[in-house]
Design a protein around this motif. Structure first.
Motif, mmCIF file in Angstrom:
data_model
loop_
_atom_site.group_PDB
_atom_site.id
_atom_site.type_symbol
_atom_site.label_atom_id
_atom_site.label_comp_id
_atom_site.label_asym_id
_atom_site.label_seq_id
_atom_site.Cartn_x
_atom_site.Cartn_y
_atom_site.Cartn_z
ATOM 1 N N ALA A 1 43.462 36.016 34.945
ATOM 2 C CA ALA A 1 42.791 36.388 36.008
ATOM 3 C C ALA A 1 43.074 35.714 37.253
ATOM 4 O O ALA A 1 42.723 36.604 38.598
ATOM 5 C CB ALA A 1 41.052 34.736 36.565
ATOM 6 N N SER A 2 44.484 35.753 37.514
ATOM 7 C CA SER A 2 44.838 35.662 38.376
ATOM 8 C C SER A 2 46.211 36.481 38.500
ATOM 9 O O SER A 2 47.417 36.529 40.111
ATOM 10 C CB SER A 2 45.885 34.342 39.252
ATOM 11 N N HIS B 1 45.816 40.110 39.157
ATOM 12 C CA HIS B 1 45.916 41.351 38.886
ATOM 13 C C HIS B 1 45.241 41.006 40.491
ATOM 14 O O HIS B 1 43.960 42.022 41.012
ATOM 15 C CB HIS B 1 44.782 42.068 38.504
ATOM 16 N N ASP B 2 46.342 40.845 41.432
ATOM 17 C CA ASP B 2 45.646 40.717 42.759
ATOM 18 C C ASP B 2 46.739 42.187 43.598
ATOM 19 O O ASP B 2 47.102 42.533 43.301
ATOM 20 C CB ASP B 2 45.743 39.434 43.528
ATOM 21 N N TYR C 1 36.072 43.360 36.144
ATOM 22 C CA TYR C 1 37.347 43.775 35.529
ATOM 23 C C TYR C 1 37.133 42.721 33.905
ATOM 24 O O TYR C 1 36.406 42.421 33.880
ATOM 25 C CB TYR C 1 38.242 42.850 35.686
ATOM 26 N N ASN D 1 37.632 38.007 40.426
ATOM 27 C CA ASN D 1 38.161 38.675 40.641
ATOM 28 C C ASN D 1 38.573 39.190 42.317
ATOM 29 O O ASN D 1 37.737 38.624 42.837
ATOM 30 C CB ASN D 1 38.931 40.394 40.285
ATOM 31 N N GLU D 2 39.492 39.565 42.601
ATOM 32 C CA GLU D 2 39.489 39.683 44.422
ATOM 33 C C GLU D 2 38.454 40.108 45.185
ATOM 34 O O GLU D 2 38.793 39.908 46.116
ATOM 35 C CB GLU D 2 40.877 39.867 44.627
ATOM 36 N N TRP E 1 35.089 38.754 35.009
ATOM 37 C CA TRP E 1 36.274 38.852 34.109
ATOM 38 C C TRP E 1 35.432 39.181 32.719
ATOM 39 O O TRP E 1 34.551 38.129 32.514
ATOM 40 C CB TRP E 1 37.259 38.250 34.208
#
Lengths: 689, 250
Positions: free
Chosen positions: A410-411, A413-414, A447, A531-532, A537
């Motif tokens: 989860a971190s 895909h920024d 996502y 997500n950003e 998710w």
């Protein structure tokens, strides 16, 4: 199939239309990105300018007998950025796959209802807003330019049709250039133009959504007005299906044939009505008659779906195209609602390129952004096995590790960048209102994460629980050593674990429950993470190609799998399962809380099509599918064995260990047969004996 | 409680009776049909089968109650599809008491028994009365040819066929089509005559010989030399529909 369609099909299959194709270089379109760069053109304008240039360079081609026109004559869609620019983008951002908009489902219903002219009017009104910022204004102009370019393209086709004396086609084109379509013919022609243009605009995995639902009003109106009968409608729908195979070799996916042209039939509405209509039926028939791989059909079903619908599906399964895929509304709709989707959107779900459940019009989702390796985590746990006093301690470690992996994904895909898609934006809900390109987000920006090696992991944990902690027949260190040297010195353990170990797929509650716990852990692990883009998710049961990457460096596992050996794709049993049959497999793979892991990913079952020789057998297959649906399975894909699969199994038995062939009264594992018998079976399938 | 010797349980059997069925293969057979495709069903004892990856024991014992419990797990599917359980083999009547006991334990589940008909008459009658459907194999009408190709003559078989016709249990006649052995028009005509005056005959099924038949012989250390031309295609003569019988060719 009418003679006209048959001729057209033969012509297209022969590639007769390929001679009209030109490369971007031949057309002088290859320097555009450099020019854009020199002009310092903003990205959204580049997308519009590129589409304008491409549509202007397309040469109208009307093939003999065609009533629904548009043939791609440009062999490749150039990028809007230069290589150097791409390098800069990649340094500053992450990209998803090819970097352009993909795998979403446009609002075809809306554009067929309103027509292109109405969209331009909407944009014009929006542009009057003095409060628009510069980005918004730029986007709206780009979107308007895209529609204008498409209208120009349609006009050139209209001229071409008139010049060739094709007045009916010309008249259809004249109407749809700006007006809303009124007839089935007009609707299908506009759909063709819009879908064509999505591909032309470098979007990919362009799904077709709920085709039967948005086409039905036109069908119904034509029949009511006496303009068309059922056969005439079927002829046009079949031709539309044929157009999906016309340029498909040019449609880039992640692999050949993986072009994402999926359609979704039926489903249940808020009032409880099952929406299988005459167009749905025509679609199944058209696909059966055409016997081509596009469009790929999904059939939305539930516990109350009439048997007749399952039979129509089973009949198409017999064709051996690998579809329809069945999606169970009883599981998918509540699953999506509990993820936070509005009930009307959840009920309107469609299927992305493969299996992921997405929302047409409102979803700018990336349902395949990453994958969690269940098997990898269990394998890692084996390194600590002697430290765990009991199974609960082992499970606690695995559970914790799955959740940590969820947080890591989860971190990871920024800073996502997606190339603007102003034409797609015209077809997506809210883009014009927000004056923002769809690449920047839609109503839903969730996502999805695949989960690979579920059965490998479940079988492995169950084997450890049984042998190490319950029977104590294998010591923890003994097992670790055997796994570390890939069973080389312990062939006895290998045999025991591989062939006699517990496996998902045998309707064994104990091992199936381990699968449930793994999926629950995955779903819980992603719950609450954002997500950003503000989306959630979603956990899923698909694997895409990740199952290959995740198996490659995976050491030997306690289910008797060798180091580096394959793991199963999607939501399927182990490759070494000694199958009892599809019923036990269906039972094992419908026990999990699938509603909570609803990103998508089917149970895949391979059938020997010789068992589907007669109508009786087709009805029985329909009953089997209905059984799975009533059990609460979420998604099912049925493949029939074809010659290619068998040839591959002969060459690579390790990839096809549980491939069963059946003839009346006889069944056997294909890979265990002597070559001459393998050849008999290959010939039998080949010649449909 | 009796134990049975099985060699396979197959789910989603499509050609062994109505609906979706599970077929149970019982080990042991009094016939030695030259074309047999399940030679592992002949001997009434476990035996080794050498497969490519490893050698396996073919044949496993099960208590009637365990087998019934296992089969009853699918009663929801049987009920939904109008299916049930089919016993075949081998020759299931070789294990008569076990067969009858298991069938009794299956309660309301529809049962079918496939038999070659070569079994003691009282047992045959008992099974025919207990079953919902009999799949009755008829290999050859001529007793001499029957002995030549299957190892036994068909006197007992024809007597049991007559009993079956009389008892009223629905039955299907199954005729394997073996090229050059029984696919002549004479044999088909004679077979059709044997089936006349049988109101409980549901239909006749002609089962085409398949070349896969020999596949399991080498695994058992046996040679497959059936004595007929396995490459030839069997002739299909329909002598049945003219007599008002339903015909299905598989």
């Amino acid at each position: 199939m009418t003679e006209r369609i048959e001729k057209l099909r033969a012509f297209l299959r022969g590639g007769g239309h390929h001679r009209f194709r030109r490369t971007p270089e031949e057309l002088g379109l290859d320097g555009l990105s450099a020019r854009f760069a020199a002009e310092c053109l903003p990205d959204v304008e580049r997308s519009a300018r590129m589409l304008e240039a491409l549509l202007a360079a397309e040469q109208p081609v009307i093939l003999e007998g065609e009533r629904i026109v548009a043939t791609r004559t440009i062999s490749r869609i150039p990028s809007v950025f230069t290589d150097a620019e791409w390098a800069e983008i990649k340094a500053a951002h992450t990209l998803h796959e090819r970097g352009t908009v993909s795998n979403i489902s446009a609002d075809y219903e809306g554009i067929l209802r309103d027509g292109l002219g109405a969209r331009r009017a909407q944009i014009a009104t929006r542009l009057e807003d003095p409060g628009l910022d510069e980005d918004g204004r730029r986007f709206l102009k780009a979107a308007d330019d895209c529609i204008t370019a498409l209208q120009g393209f349609i006009a050139r086709y209209e001229d071409c049709a008139r010049a060739n004396g094709l007045d009916e086609v010309a008249e259809v084109l004249r109407v749809i250039r700006s007006e809303a379509p009124q007839t089935l013919h007009q609707a299908l022609q506009l759909l063709r133009m819009v879908h064509f243009t999505l591909w032309e605009s470098d979007c990919y995995h362009n799904t077709l959504g709920r085709f039967d639902q948005y086409i039905y009003p036109f069908y119904e109106a034509d029949l009511r007005a006496g303009r068309l009968d059922r056969d005439g409608a079927a002829d046009l729908i079949t031709e539309f299906f044929l157009t999906c195979n016309k340029d498909s070799d040019l449609y880039v996916g992640m692999q050949q044939g993986d072009n994402g042209q999926s359609i979704v039939l039926a489903g249940r509405d808020a009032d409880g009505r099952y929406l299988f209509n005459e167009v749905s039926r025509i679609c199944l028939e058209a696909s059966y008659d055409l016997n081509l791989i596009d469009p790929k059909i999904n059939l939305r079903v539930d516990k109350d779906t009439p048997l007749d619908v399952f039979e129509q599906g089973a009949r198409l399964t017999k064709r051996g195209l690998g579809f329809p895929q069945y999606d169970n509304d009883d599981v998918v709709v509540p699953g999506l609602i509990s993820l936070g989707y509005a009930p009307e959107d959840a009920r309107n779900y469609v299927v992305a390129a493969c299996w992921e459940f997405i929302i047409p019009k409102n979803g700018m989702e990336i349902p395949n952004i990453d994958a969690l390796s269940f098997a990898g985590i269990v394998s890692e746990a084996m390194g600590h096995l002697p430290d765990f006093p009991d199974y609960d301690a082992l499970w606690a470690w695995v559970d914790g590790r799955i959740k940590a992996e969820c947080r890591r994904i989860a971190s990871a895909h920024d800073r996502l960048y997606i190339v603007p898609a102003p034409f797609m934006s015209v077809l997506m809900g809210g883009c014009i209102e927000r004056a923002r390109d769809i690449s920047l987000g839609g109503v839903y920006n969730n996502y999805g994460v695949h989960g690979t090696g579920l059965s490998t992991a479940a079988d492995s944990l169950a084997a450890v629980r049984k042998n190490v902690y319950e029977d104590k027949s294998i010591g923890a260190e003994e097992l670790c050593a055997a796994l570390a040297d890939d069973f080389k010195t312990r062939p006895d353990l290998y045999e025991k674990l591989r062939f006699d170990g517990p496996k998902m797929g045998l309707d064994d509650d104990a091992v199936d429950a381990v699968g449930t716990a793994l999926l629950d852990s995955f779903a819980e692990g992603l719950k609450g993470l954002r997500n950003e883009r503000g989306g959630i998710w979603r956990a899923g049961t698909g694997t895409a190609m990740y199952y290959i990457f995740h198996a490659k460096d995976l050491p030997a596992t306690p289910d008797g799998r060798h180091a580096g050996e394959v793991i199963p794709a999607n939501f399927t049993p182990s490759m070494f399962l000694r199958q009892r049959g599809p019923v036990s497999v269906m039972r094992s793979f419908s026990k999990q809380h699938l509603q909570d892991a609803i990103n998508g990913g089917p149970l895949t079952i391979e059938l020997d099509d010789s068992i589907l020789r007669n109508d009786e057998s087709v009805s029985k297959l329909a009953e089997l599918i209905r059984f799975f649906v009533r059990r609460g399975g979420h998604q099912l894909q049925l493949n029939t064995l074809d010659k290619e699969t068998l040839l591959d199994a002969k060459a690579h038995p390790e990839l096809h260990r549980n491939l069963i062939v059946r003839v009346w009264g006889w069944s056997g594992y294909f890979v265990e047969l002597d070559e001459c018998y393998q050849d008999h079976i290959i010939n039998r399938i080949k010649y449909k004996l | 409680m009796s134990k049975g010797l099985l060699f396979s349980i197959e789910e989603f059997a499509l050609n062994d009776g109505p609906g979706i069925r599970t077929t149970v293969f019982l080990k042991g057979c009094p016939l030695r049909c030259a074309w047999c495709h399940n030679p592992e069903g002949w001997l009434p004892e476990p035996q080794l089968m050498r497969k490519k990856e490893r050698t396996e024991t073919c044949g496993f014992e099960m208590e009637a109650s365990d087998l019934a419990a296992r089969l009853l797990r699918d009663r929801d599917l049987f009920a939904q599809s109008g299916g049930g359980v089919t016993f075949t083999g081998g020759e299931p009547l070789m294990q008569g008491p076990f067969l009858l006991e298991t069938m009794a334990l299956l309660q309301d589940v529809h049962t079918a028994v496939e038999t070659c008909g070569h079994a003691p008459e009282p047992l045959f009658r008992q099974v025919a009365e207990a079953a919902g459907l009999i799949l009755f194999d008829i290999k050859l009408a001529d007793p001499g040819l029957h002995r030549r190709w299957t190892g036994v003559d068909n006197v007992l078989i024809l007597r049991n066929l007559a009993a079956l016709k009389a008892c009223g249990t629905p039955f299907v006649a199954r005729v394997p089509l073996i090229p050059g052995v029984n696919d002549s028009v004479e044999n088909m005509r004679a077979t059709a005559s044997l089936l006349e005056d049988a109101p409980s005959l549901q239909r006749v099924e002609l089962l085409r010989y398949h070349k896969t038949a020999g596949a399991k012989y080498p695994m058992l250390g046996l040679d497959y030399r059936p004595g007929f031309d396995t490459e030839a295609l069997p002739q299909v003569h329909d002598c049945f529909t003219e007599k008002g019988m339903k015909l299905l060719i598989l």
